[in-house]
Design a protein around this motif. Structure first.
Motif, PDB file in Angstrom:
ATOM      1  N   TRP A 125     -35.730  17.721  12.375  1.00 40.85           N
ATOM      2  CA  TRP A 125     -34.849  16.989  13.272  1.00 40.85           C
ATOM      3  C   TRP A 125     -34.140  17.930  14.244  1.00 40.85           C
ATOM      4  O   TRP A 125     -33.849  19.076  13.889  1.00 40.85           O
ATOM      5  CB  TRP A 125     -33.779  16.238  12.470  1.00 40.85           C
ATOM      6  CG  TRP A 125     -34.303  15.219  11.508  1.00 40.85           C
ATOM      7  CD1 TRP A 125     -34.503  15.366  10.166  1.00 40.85           C
ATOM      8  CD2 TRP A 125     -34.661  13.873  11.823  1.00 40.85           C
ATOM      9  NE1 TRP A 125     -34.970  14.204   9.620  1.00 40.85           N
ATOM     10  CE2 TRP A 125     -35.077  13.256  10.610  1.00 40.85           C
ATOM     11  CE3 TRP A 125     -34.672  13.112  12.996  1.00 40.85           C
ATOM     12  CZ2 TRP A 125     -35.497  11.929  10.546  1.00 40.85           C
ATOM     13  CZ3 TRP A 125     -35.092  11.790  12.935  1.00 40.85           C
ATOM     14  CH2 TRP A 125     -35.500  11.207  11.726  1.00 40.85           C
ATOM     15  N   ASP A 126     -33.830  17.422  15.391  1.00 42.18           N
ATOM     16  CA  ASP A 126     -32.834  18.057  16.252  1.00 42.18           C
ATOM     17  C   ASP A 126     -31.495  17.508  15.772  1.00 42.18           C
ATOM     18  O   ASP A 126     -31.021  16.460  16.215  1.00 42.18           O
ATOM     19  CB  ASP A 126     -33.081  17.703  17.725  1.00 42.18           C
ATOM     20  CG  ASP A 126     -32.207  18.530  18.660  1.00 42.18           C
ATOM     21  OD1 ASP A 126     -31.060  18.845  18.279  1.00 42.18           O
ATOM     22  OD2 ASP A 126     -32.667  18.849  19.767  1.00 42.18           O
ATOM     23  N   GLU A 127     -30.921  18.193  14.803  1.00 39.15           N
ATOM     24  CA  GLU A 127     -29.837  17.609  14.022  1.00 39.15           C
ATOM     25  C   GLU A 127     -28.636  17.207  14.872  1.00 39.15           C
ATOM     26  O   GLU A 127     -28.048  16.135  14.657  1.00 39.15           O
ATOM     27  CB  GLU A 127     -29.430  18.560  12.894  1.00 39.15           C
ATOM     28  CG  GLU A 127     -30.542  18.762  11.871  1.00 39.15           C
ATOM     29  CD  GLU A 127     -30.077  19.485  10.627  1.00 39.15           C
ATOM     30  OE1 GLU A 127     -28.866  19.823  10.544  1.00 39.15           O
ATOM     31  OE2 GLU A 127     -30.907  19.715   9.730  1.00 39.15           O
ATOM     32  N   GLU A 128     -28.231  18.036  15.805  1.00 40.19           N
ATOM     33  CA  GLU A 128     -27.056  17.679  16.603  1.00 40.19           C
ATOM     34  C   GLU A 128     -27.324  16.457  17.471  1.00 40.19           C
ATOM     35  O   GLU A 128     -26.424  15.631  17.697  1.00 40.19           O
ATOM     36  CB  GLU A 128     -26.600  18.865  17.445  1.00 40.19           C
ATOM     37  CG  GLU A 128     -25.957  19.977  16.629  1.00 40.19           C
ATOM     38  CD  GLU A 128     -24.814  19.478  15.726  1.00 40.19           C
ATOM     39  OE1 GLU A 128     -23.989  18.668  16.206  1.00 40.19           O
ATOM     40  OE2 GLU A 128     -24.769  19.885  14.557  1.00 40.19           O
ATOM     41  N   LYS A 129     -28.548  16.307  17.930  1.00 44.39           N
ATOM     42  CA  LYS A 129     -28.879  15.098  18.689  1.00 44.39           C
ATOM     43  C   LYS A 129     -28.848  13.859  17.783  1.00 44.39           C
ATOM     44  O   LYS A 129     -28.434  12.772  18.214  1.00 44.39           O
ATOM     45  CB  LYS A 129     -30.249  15.239  19.347  1.00 44.39           C
ATOM     46  CG  LYS A 129     -30.258  16.155  20.563  1.00 44.39           C
ATOM     47  CD  LYS A 129     -31.613  16.129  21.254  1.00 44.39           C
ATOM     48  CE  LYS A 129     -31.608  17.019  22.492  1.00 44.39           C
ATOM     49  NZ  LYS A 129     -32.941  17.017  23.168  1.00 44.39           N
ATOM     50  N   LYS A 185     -38.100  17.094  16.320  1.00 43.34           N
ATOM     51  CA  LYS A 185     -38.758  18.277  16.886  1.00 43.34           C
ATOM     52  C   LYS A 185     -40.220  18.331  16.460  1.00 43.34           C
ATOM     53  O   LYS A 185     -41.105  18.644  17.255  1.00 43.34           O
ATOM     54  CB  LYS A 185     -38.037  19.547  16.440  1.00 43.34           C
ATOM     55  CG  LYS A 185     -36.641  19.733  17.020  1.00 43.34           C
ATOM     56  CD  LYS A 185     -36.050  21.062  16.534  1.00 43.34           C
ATOM     57  CE  LYS A 185     -34.690  21.332  17.155  1.00 43.34           C
ATOM     58  NZ  LYS A 185     -34.115  22.617  16.667  1.00 43.34           N
ATOM     59  N   HIS A 196     -41.762  13.602  18.597  1.00 45.40           N
ATOM     60  CA  HIS A 196     -40.760  14.081  19.556  1.00 45.40           C
ATOM     61  C   HIS A 196     -40.940  13.371  20.893  1.00 45.40           C
ATOM     62  O   HIS A 196     -39.982  12.917  21.529  1.00 45.40           O
ATOM     63  CB  HIS A 196     -40.868  15.587  19.754  1.00 45.40           C
ATOM     64  CG  HIS A 196     -39.953  16.118  20.822  1.00 45.40           C
ATOM     65  ND1 HIS A 196     -40.323  16.183  22.156  1.00 45.40           N
ATOM     66  CD2 HIS A 196     -38.674  16.575  20.758  1.00 45.40           C
ATOM     67  CE1 HIS A 196     -39.315  16.658  22.871  1.00 45.40           C
ATOM     68  NE2 HIS A 196     -38.306  16.916  22.040  1.00 45.40           N
TER      69      HIS A 196
END
Length: 353
Positions: A162-166, A217, A223
């Motif tokens: 994951w793009d965790e902050e997103k 990601k 993605h």
């Protein structure tokens, strides 16, 4: 894809295993910890269907209840060994359903619903289920949790990076407005590999959320395109629940005689059923014996329906399952024992006395 609201599970019951337990035994316990014994009938109740004094926000409008009823019928239509029936007395229900739109959609997972208070919800729907097809998807998803299924995107075999902050930003914004801990528990946290069957990920599962492009990601195709499940029961969903809850056979359970031990040989996930017909009214004990982890459940047959009286789960403990209950002459009872794991050769046995 639209910005959907998502299921947010309540905190789940933690399983504390003793040190030194073998990996095989631990995996068997974790895999079966939320599953029901097969051939269980689960009764569901809609708050507000009677004058039950519930908070007004919990009351389920008829049109919303109709969507949930249809979803129960879809799961039942698979021919699985779990059965669902609607009741109109809250005290008779294991599954108690509310429609508080300020509380999101959620369900306790599997047998964890039994930990909820007798007057509490075990499932809630937090948005209009009649607005579009996503309402049916939501109902099927929450019932999947009650059956014992986890979120599919938390499957450790999915390979999702994951793009965790997103993810935190996306779910922290309307319409979900989740705090970071809820996002972590329901999306980013991986469940134990022991809790899933097989070694693959099913992006089409009813237990899979849809996600827009840019949050994943890897795998790269998700993605670019996001995750967009069809919102129906996938072939893998159907195979999974039929494995855990195979269709009921026509054979009648063996009659268990008092003080007579009945030896059985079971594989992990299998169960044995017995009927009990006490010759006298008194306090009895029902127990398992052997080097095994078992869940033991006692039912009473009332007007042709089985009602759970008591249960015990000895998994991970240095003991055997034991139930103590007052049984009545002329009444019929059913005992079901399901095996997690046996670590020595030889039979497990069941007895009542």
């Amino acid at each position: 894809m639209p910005d959907y609201q998502y299921c947010a599970l309540p905190p789940q019951r933690e399983i504390v295993l003793p040190p030194g337990i073998s990996t095989q035994r631990a995996n068997a316990i974790l895999r079966g910890k939320t599953k029901w014994v097969n051939n269980t009938t689960l009764r569901y109740y809609f708050f507000g269907s009677t004058d039950d004094g519930c908070p007004p926000a919990w009351r389920v409008p008829d049109a919303q209840a109709a969507v949930v009823r249809a979803a129960f019928q879809t799961w039942t239509g698979l021919g699985i060994g779990l059965h669902f029936t609607e009741v109109h007395e809250r005290s008779e229900a294991e599954i108690r359903i509310g429609f508080d739109q300020s509380d999101g959609s959620w369900s306790y997972v599997g047998r964890d619903i039994l930990q909820a208070g007798a007057n509490d919800r075990t499932m809630n729907f937090g948005w209009d289920l009649t607005a579009n097809d996503y309402g049916t998807t939501t109902a099927l998803h929450e019932i999947g949790h009650t059956i014992g299924l986890p979120h599919e995107h938390q499957n450790p075999y999915a390979g999702i990076v994951w793009d965790e902050e997103k993810v935190y930003a996306y779910l922290g914004a309307p319409p979900n407005n989740w705090p970071r801990d809820v996002t972590f528990q329901n999306v980013l946290r991986k469940v134990s590999a022991a809790e899933v069957t097989g070694s693959g990920w099913d992006p089409d599962s009813i237990m899979e959320y849809g996600f827009p492009a840019g949050l994943v990601k890897e795998p790269v195709k998700f993605h670019d395109n996001g995750i967009d499940p069809p919102g129906t029961l996938s072939d893998t969903d159907k195979e999974y629940v039929r494995k855990w809850y195979p269709p009921s056979g026509s054979a009648k359970p063996t009659v268990l005689k008092p003080f007579a031990s009945s030896a059985v040989t079971l594989r992990p996930g299998e169960q044995v059923d017995y009927t009990l017909q006490p010759a006298e009214t008194r306090d009895y004990k029902v127990g398992t014996f052997g080097d095994s982890d078992m869940v033991l459940v006692l039912f009473e047959s009332i007007d042709g329906e089985l009602r759970q009286l008591a249960a015990d789960d000895d998994s991970g403990e240095d003991r055997n399952a034991l139930i103590e209950a007052k049984l009545f002459q002329g009444h019929e009872y059913v005992v079901r024992a399901r095996l997690y794991y046996a670590w020595n050769s030889g039979n497990t046995s069941v007895m009542y006395w």
